[in-house]
Design a protein around this motif. Structure first.
Motif, PDB file in Angstrom:
ATOM      1  N   PRO A  89       0.783  -1.243   0.000  1.00  0.00           N
ATOM      2  CA  PRO A  89       0.000   0.000   0.000  1.00  0.00           C
ATOM      3  C   PRO A  89       0.814   1.291   0.000  1.00  0.00           C
ATOM      4  O   PRO A  89       0.315   2.337  -0.417  1.00  0.00           O
ATOM      5  N   ALA A  90       2.030   1.273   0.536  1.00  0.00           N
ATOM      6  CA  ALA A  90       2.799   2.498   0.778  1.00  0.00           C
ATOM      7  C   ALA A  90       2.028   3.393   1.746  1.00  0.00           C
ATOM      8  O   ALA A  90       1.364   2.897   2.658  1.00  0.00           O
ATOM      9  N   SER A  91       2.024   4.712   1.512  1.00  0.00           N
ATOM     10  CA  SER A  91       1.537   5.662   2.527  1.00  0.00           C
ATOM     11  C   SER A  91       0.016   5.761   2.663  1.00  0.00           C
ATOM     12  O   SER A  91      -0.463   6.443   3.570  1.00  0.00           O
ATOM     13  N   ILE A  92      -0.739   5.075   1.808  1.00  0.00           N
ATOM     14  CA  ILE A  92      -2.184   5.074   2.056  1.00  0.00           C
ATOM     15  C   ILE A  92      -2.491   4.320   3.349  1.00  0.00           C
ATOM     16  O   ILE A  92      -3.599   4.411   3.885  1.00  0.00           O
ATOM     17  N   THR A  93      -1.497   3.606   3.865  1.00  0.00           N
ATOM     18  CA  THR A  93      -1.579   2.997   5.203  1.00  0.00           C
ATOM     19  C   THR A  93      -2.003   4.020   6.248  1.00  0.00           C
ATOM     20  O   THR A  93      -2.703   3.689   7.224  1.00  0.00           O
ATOM     21  N   LYS A  94      -1.596   5.259   6.051  1.00  0.00           N
ATOM     22  CA  LYS A  94      -1.807   6.297   7.060  1.00  0.00           C
ATOM     23  C   LYS A  94      -3.278   6.635   7.271  1.00  0.00           C
ATOM     24  O   LYS A  94      -3.630   7.286   8.257  1.00  0.00           O
ATOM     25  N   ILE A  95      -4.136   6.171   6.374  1.00  0.00           N
ATOM     26  CA  ILE A  95      -5.582   6.330   6.598  1.00  0.00           C
ATOM     27  C   ILE A  95      -5.987   5.546   7.838  1.00  0.00           C
ATOM     28  O   ILE A  95      -6.755   6.032   8.685  1.00  0.00           O
ATOM     29  N   MET A  96      -5.465   4.325   7.970  1.00  0.00           N
ATOM     30  CA  MET A  96      -5.763   3.529   9.159  1.00  0.00           C
ATOM     31  C   MET A  96      -5.139   4.138  10.409  1.00  0.00           C
ATOM     32  O   MET A  96      -5.761   4.167  11.479  1.00  0.00           O
ATOM     33  N   THR A  97      -3.919   4.665  10.290  1.00  0.00           N
ATOM     34  CA  THR A  97      -3.273   5.315  11.433  1.00  0.00           C
ATOM     35  C   THR A  97      -4.093   6.504  11.908  1.00  0.00           C
ATOM     36  O   THR A  97      -4.298   6.705  13.112  1.00  0.00           O
ATOM     37  N   ALA A  98      -4.603   7.283  10.965  1.00  0.00           N
ATOM     38  CA  ALA A  98      -5.438   8.432  11.318  1.00  0.00           C
ATOM     39  C   ALA A  98      -6.748   7.981  11.955  1.00  0.00           C
ATOM     40  O   ALA A  98      -7.209   8.564  12.941  1.00  0.00           O
ATOM     41  N   LEU A  99      -7.346   6.923  11.405  1.00  0.00           N
ATOM     42  CA  LEU A  99      -8.613   6.421  11.935  1.00  0.00           C
ATOM     43  C   LEU A  99      -8.466   6.004  13.395  1.00  0.00           C
ATOM     44  O   LEU A  99      -9.278   6.391  14.254  1.00  0.00           O
ATOM     45  N   LEU A 100      -7.446   5.230  13.711  1.00  0.00           N
ATOM     46  CA  LEU A 100      -7.245   4.785  15.089  1.00  0.00           C
ATOM     47  C   LEU A 100      -6.911   5.950  16.019  1.00  0.00           C
ATOM     48  O   LEU A 100      -7.328   5.968  17.177  1.00  0.00           O
ATOM     49  N   SER A 101      -6.168   6.926  15.510  1.00  0.00           N
ATOM     50  CA  SER A 101      -5.830   8.095  16.338  1.00  0.00           C
ATOM     51  C   SER A 101      -7.082   8.899  16.668  1.00  0.00           C
ATOM     52  O   SER A 101      -7.272   9.357  17.809  1.00  0.00           O
ATOM     53  N   ILE A 102      -7.957   9.075  15.682  1.00  0.00           N
ATOM     54  CA  ILE A 102      -9.201   9.821  15.899  1.00  0.00           C
ATOM     55  C   ILE A 102     -10.108   9.093  16.883  1.00  0.00           C
ATOM     56  O   ILE A 102     -10.742   9.706  17.748  1.00  0.00           O
ATOM     57  N   GLU A 103     -10.160   7.769  16.773  1.00  0.00           N
ATOM     58  CA  GLU A 103     -11.073   6.993  17.620  1.00  0.00           C
ATOM     59  C   GLU A 103     -10.548   6.777  19.039  1.00  0.00           C
ATOM     60  O   GLU A 103     -11.326   6.448  19.939  1.00  0.00           O
ATOM     61  N   ASN A 104      -9.249   6.957  19.246  1.00  0.00           N
ATOM     62  CA  ASN A 104      -8.675   6.641  20.556  1.00  0.00           C
ATOM     63  C   ASN A 104      -8.032   7.822  21.278  1.00  0.00           C
ATOM     64  O   ASN A 104      -7.521   7.647  22.386  1.00  0.00           O
ATOM     65  N   CYS A 105      -8.053   8.998  20.667  1.00  0.00           N
ATOM     66  CA  CYS A 105      -7.375  10.149  21.275  1.00  0.00           C
ATOM     67  C   CYS A 105      -8.265  11.381  21.294  1.00  0.00           C
ATOM     68  O   CYS A 105      -9.215  11.493  20.505  1.00  0.00           O
ATOM     69  N   ASN A 106      -7.927  12.297  22.173  1.00  0.00           N
ATOM     70  CA  ASN A 106      -8.484  13.635  22.129  1.00  0.00           C
ATOM     71  C   ASN A 106      -7.589  14.473  21.225  1.00  0.00           C
ATOM     72  O   ASN A 106      -6.365  14.354  21.265  1.00  0.00           O
ATOM     73  N   LEU A 107      -8.174  15.339  20.412  1.00  0.00           N
ATOM     74  CA  LEU A 107      -7.383  16.117  19.464  1.00  0.00           C
ATOM     75  C   LEU A 107      -6.385  17.040  20.151  1.00  0.00           C
ATOM     76  O   LEU A 107      -5.380  17.434  19.550  1.00  0.00           O
TER      77      LEU A 107
END
Length: 443
Positions: free
Chosen positions: A65-83
């Motif tokens: 995938p290369a850097s489209i992986t970062k969609i999942m990284t962003a998803l987990l960060s949004i669901e598990n963190c406060n901005l």
């Protein structure tokens, strides 16, 4: 009670098919629209609301995938963190990449940035050290974060994917499929903050404890910028990617006429990645449209399939998801579709009606149990009754006979008693026949 409601549902759906006029319907008379030729090795076009695949070029083949992986990284960060949470960059995050070859924003060991600033650096500048830092912040270390990525992928419907890191730098055990990336993007797009970030052309990361100057994160996805020649009308956003092994990869999603489509192209190259994406999105918006499925069913409403409880003042009813849609080729009607009913208990529904056209799954409608207080239903019925009476009075002065509402539960009970009596009589007849047969043999 649930079995009884299920039987009622099947009966009502059967009736809907019996009384549907199919004399002018020729199932399969229309072909599925022919898709475009794309340069990418694998590709998919997915409808976000239904998950229906509109275009498929080896979309289940495993690819890097290369850097489209970062969609999942962003998803987990949004669901598990406060901005506003602070992310501290570790030595592993900062020194775990080649700063001359791998995309980065020059973060330093010990630097502190908010999750919000990290997400913009991640999705716009594709910063690899930011991806690792977010993974460590969410899970404690990158290995645990990879486990979270794989679990979340399965939840999103991505079953042929395996993540090994947060940024997408090459690893032979790090792979996806075009279909899986579309499903992961579908999950991410359910978050408004994600849509806002990927739709941004430029974002200023402020100074912090290590950063003495602001940093301007620039959008790498060319179709997002209105000033770029490949800008796409209605685009929401997406993510670019490239490694030598993955080639050029691109995820893009756009909305027109209330319909959101997700395009994924894997192992393309250069500007072909944008040509492929434009061709796929144009194909989808030109050839398909949405139909509200619930409004076309009409078999069960607030006033149908109501079962009164003898123990309290609650009424149980069956309801279709009012927002459920199916996506069909333009010109296809709801009567052209084939459907099946599957029963599976979830937190939100107990069954679903699944629709296909030319063997293509195109959407489903969830069927739910809804408990309502009798007085609430009474209020709704009274309002409906008032409207009906007013309309009837305008149309005709004649009076109409209505069954008193108190008779409804009594009729239900009477109906059940009659069924039980019939079953008892049939059982007695069966036993009498068995006894008679035994007497015959004993003579």
């Amino acid at each position: 009670m649930k079995k009884l409601l299920s039987y009622i549902l099947v009966f009502l759906i059967t009736l809907s098919f019996v009384f549907t006029d199919t004399s002018s319907t020729v199932y399969g008379a229309k072909d599925w629209p022919k898709g475009p030729e794309v340069f990418a090795e694998t590709a998919v076009l997915l409808d976000a609301s239904t998950g229906a695949v509109l275009y498929d070029k080896k979309c289940h083949q495993k690819m890097y995938p290369a850097s489209i992986t970062k969609i999942m990284t962003a998803l987990l960060s949004i669901e598990n963190c406060n901005l506003n949470d602070k992310v501290t960059f570790s030595e592993n995050a900062v020194n775990g990449l080649n700063y001359f070859e791998d995309a980065n924003i020059g973060c330093q060991v010990g630097e502190e940035m908010t999750v919000k600033d990290c997400l913009y650096g991640l999705m716009l500048s594709s910063a690899n050290e930011v991806a690792t830092a977010l993974g460590e912040h969410v899970a404690g270390d990158t290995a645990k974060f990879a486990d979270m990525m794989n679990e979340r992928a399965k939840q999103a419907g991505a079953t042929d994917t395996h993540f090994a890191n947060a940024n997408g730098l090459h690893d032979k055990n790090h792979y996806v499929t075009a279909y899986d990336m579309a499903m992961i993007t579908r999950a991410a797009a359910a978050h408004d903050v994600f849509n806002q970030i990927v739709n941004t052309v430029s974002y200023t990361i402020p100074k912090n404890n290590k950063r003495k100057k602001t940093f301007s994160a620039q959008q790498r996805h060319k179709m997002v910028s209105p000033y770029n020649s490949v800008y796409y009308e209605g685009i929401i956003g997406g993510k670019t990617g490239y490694t030598d092994q993955a080639g050029t990869t691109l995820v893009t999603y756009a909305q027109r006429n209330g319909m959101t489509l997700i395009s994924v192209v894997l192992h393309s190259n250069g500007e072909n990645v944008y040509k492929d994406t434009t061709a796929l999105l144009d194909y989808g918006f030109k050839n398909f449209e949405q139909i509200n499925a619930a409004s076309n069913l009409g078999s069960v409403s607030d006033n149908d399939a109501l079962l009164p409880s003898p123990f309290n003042n609650m009424l149980t009813t069956l309801e279709f998801d009012p927002n459920a849609t199916v996506i069909v080729p333009k010109g296809v009607t709801f009567a052209d579709l084939a459907s099946t009913v599957s029963f599976q208990q979830t937190e939100e529904s107990f069954a679903s009606i699944n629709y296909t056209y030319l063997d293509h799954p195109i959407g489903s409608v969830a069927v739910k149990y809804v408990n309502k207080k009798a007085e609430d239903v009474k209020t709704t019925n009274d309002k409906t009754s008032t409207v009906e009476q007013t309309t009837a009075a305008k149309q005709s002065p004649a009076k109409s006979f209505k069954i008193p509402k108190i008779m409804v539960p009594l009729l239900c009970v009477a109906f059940v008693i009659v069924i039980l009596l019939i079953l008892i009589i049939q059982q007695k007849k069966k036993m009498n026949r068995i006894r008679a047969s035994k007497r015959q043999r004993n003579r």
